[in-house]
Design a protein around this motif. Structure first.
Motif, short mmCIF file in Angstrom:
data_model
loop_
_atom_site.label_atom_id
_atom_site.label_comp_id
_atom_site.label_asym_id
_atom_site.label_seq_id
_atom_site.Cartn_x
_atom_site.Cartn_y
_atom_site.Cartn_z
N SER A 1 0.82 -1.21 0.00
CA SER A 1 0.00 0.00 0.00
C SER A 1 0.86 1.27 0.00
N MET A 2 2.18 1.12 0.18
CA MET A 2 3.05 2.29 0.10
C MET A 2 3.01 2.90 -1.30
N GLY A 3 2.63 2.10 -2.28
CA GLY A 3 2.46 2.60 -3.63
C GLY A 3 3.72 2.51 -4.47
N GLN A 4 3.49 2.50 -5.79
CA GLN A 4 4.59 2.32 -6.73
C GLN A 4 5.61 3.46 -6.65
N ARG A 5 5.14 4.68 -6.38
CA ARG A 5 6.05 5.83 -6.32
C ARG A 5 7.12 5.63 -5.25
N VAL A 6 6.73 5.03 -4.12
CA VAL A 6 7.66 4.78 -3.03
C VAL A 6 8.46 3.50 -3.28
N LEU A 7 7.79 2.47 -3.79
CA LEU A 7 8.45 1.17 -3.96
C LEU A 7 9.37 1.10 -5.18
N GLN A 8 9.08 1.84 -6.25
CA GLN A 8 9.87 1.74 -7.49
C GLN A 8 11.36 2.01 -7.25
N PRO A 9 11.76 3.08 -6.54
CA PRO A 9 13.20 3.29 -6.32
C PRO A 9 13.84 2.18 -5.49
N ILE A 10 13.09 1.61 -4.55
CA ILE A 10 13.61 0.50 -3.74
C ILE A 10 13.83 -0.73 -4.63
N VAL A 11 12.84 -1.02 -5.46
CA VAL A 11 12.95 -2.16 -6.38
C VAL A 11 14.12 -1.95 -7.34
N ASN A 12 14.24 -0.74 -7.90
CA ASN A 12 15.33 -0.45 -8.83
C ASN A 12 16.69 -0.64 -8.17
N GLN A 13 16.83 -0.19 -6.92
CA GLN A 13 18.10 -0.34 -6.21
C GLN A 13 18.42 -1.81 -5.96
N GLN A 14 17.40 -2.58 -5.58
CA GLN A 14 17.62 -4.01 -5.33
C GLN A 14 18.01 -4.73 -6.63
N VAL A 15 17.39 -4.34 -7.74
CA VAL A 15 17.72 -4.95 -9.04
C VAL A 15 19.19 -4.67 -9.37
N GLU A 16 19.64 -3.44 -9.17
CA GLU A 16 21.04 -3.11 -9.43
C GLU A 16 21.97 -3.94 -8.55
N ASN A 17 21.61 -4.09 -7.28
CA ASN A 17 22.41 -4.91 -6.36
C ASN A 17 22.49 -6.35 -6.84
N VAL A 18 21.36 -6.90 -7.27
CA VAL A 18 21.32 -8.29 -7.74
C VAL A 18 22.17 -8.45 -9.00
N LEU A 19 22.07 -7.51 -9.94
CA LEU A 19 22.84 -7.61 -11.18
C LEU A 19 24.34 -7.49 -10.93
N SER A 20 24.73 -6.62 -10.01
CA SER A 20 26.16 -6.50 -9.66
C SER A 20 26.67 -7.78 -9.01
N ALA A 21 25.87 -8.33 -8.11
CA ALA A 21 26.25 -9.58 -7.44
C ALA A 21 26.30 -10.73 -8.45
N LEU A 22 25.38 -10.73 -9.41
CA LEU A 22 25.37 -11.75 -10.46
C LEU A 22 26.65 -11.66 -11.29
N ASP A 23 27.07 -10.45 -11.61
CA ASP A 23 28.30 -10.25 -12.36
C ASP A 23 29.49 -10.84 -11.60
N THR A 24 29.52 -10.63 -10.28
CA THR A 24 30.58 -11.19 -9.44
C THR A 24 30.56 -12.70 -9.49
N GLN A 25 29.38 -13.31 -9.40
CA GLN A 25 29.25 -14.77 -9.44
C GLN A 25 29.70 -15.32 -10.79
N VAL A 26 29.36 -14.61 -11.87
CA VAL A 26 29.77 -15.05 -13.20
C VAL A 26 31.28 -15.01 -13.33
N GLN A 27 31.90 -13.94 -12.83
CA GLN A 27 33.36 -13.84 -12.92
C GLN A 27 34.04 -14.93 -12.08
N GLU A 28 33.47 -15.22 -10.91
CA GLU A 28 34.03 -16.29 -10.08
C GLU A 28 33.92 -17.64 -10.80
N ALA A 29 32.78 -17.89 -11.43
CA ALA A 29 32.58 -19.16 -12.16
C ALA A 29 33.53 -19.26 -13.34
#
Length: 149
Positions: free
Chosen positions: A118-146
């Motif tokens: 209920s916080m709404g998309q305006r509040v949640l969108q930046p949080i989701v975007n930040q988490q996506v960036e974190n996941v993609l950066s961590a994925l890049d690290t895992q790929v390089q380790e593999a």
């Protein structure tokens, strides 16, 4: 809420596919994972504490691979439940070769219900975007380790 994007990994497509389909590697890229259980090759559960501003939202998240075309496409259904929120998400990725690298196009449809939703998309969108960036950066690290194993 729909989010999508593209990312290029400095690794062959087979390596990126391997990491994306390894539950243990994926547990390392998800934010706030406190525990992880693999049920079989298509289903696993994570216990997470999702960072949300002032505190964290503890949630049990069930993931199931619902479609797969190795080594180019996979789709997952993700359902999470915790105090104050329910999460439903469908995410997919397409991989393609790109001059010795791997290009990934990804998308996710995220639905959050309950008081957090209920916080709404305006509040949640930046949080989701930040988490996506974190996941993609961590994925890049895992790929390089593999790649260097």
């Amino acid at each position: 809420m729909n989010v999508s994007g593209e990312r290029t990994f400095d690794a062959p497509r087979a390596t990126v596919w391997q990491v994306l389909n390894d539950p243990a590697a994926m547990a390392k890229v998800m934010p706030g994972v406190e525990g992880f259980d693999v049920h079989d090759a298509k289903r696993w559960t994570a216990h997470v504490k999702i960072p949300l501003g002032l505190g964290g939202l503890r949630m049990k998240v069930d993931m199931e691979k619902i479609e797969e075309r190795e080594p180019e496409f996979a789709k997952m259904a993700i359902k999470g439940a915790g105090v104050g929120a329910m999460l439903n998400m469908e995410t997919s990725f397409d991989l393609s070769d790109a001059n010795g690298s791997c290009a990934m196009k990804w998308s996710a449809e995220v639905k959050i219900a309950g008081p957090v939703g209920s916080m709404g998309q305006r509040v949640l969108q930046p949080i989701v975007n930040q988490q996506v960036e974190n996941v993609l950066s961590a994925l890049d690290t895992q790929v390089q380790e593999a790649l260097h194993r």
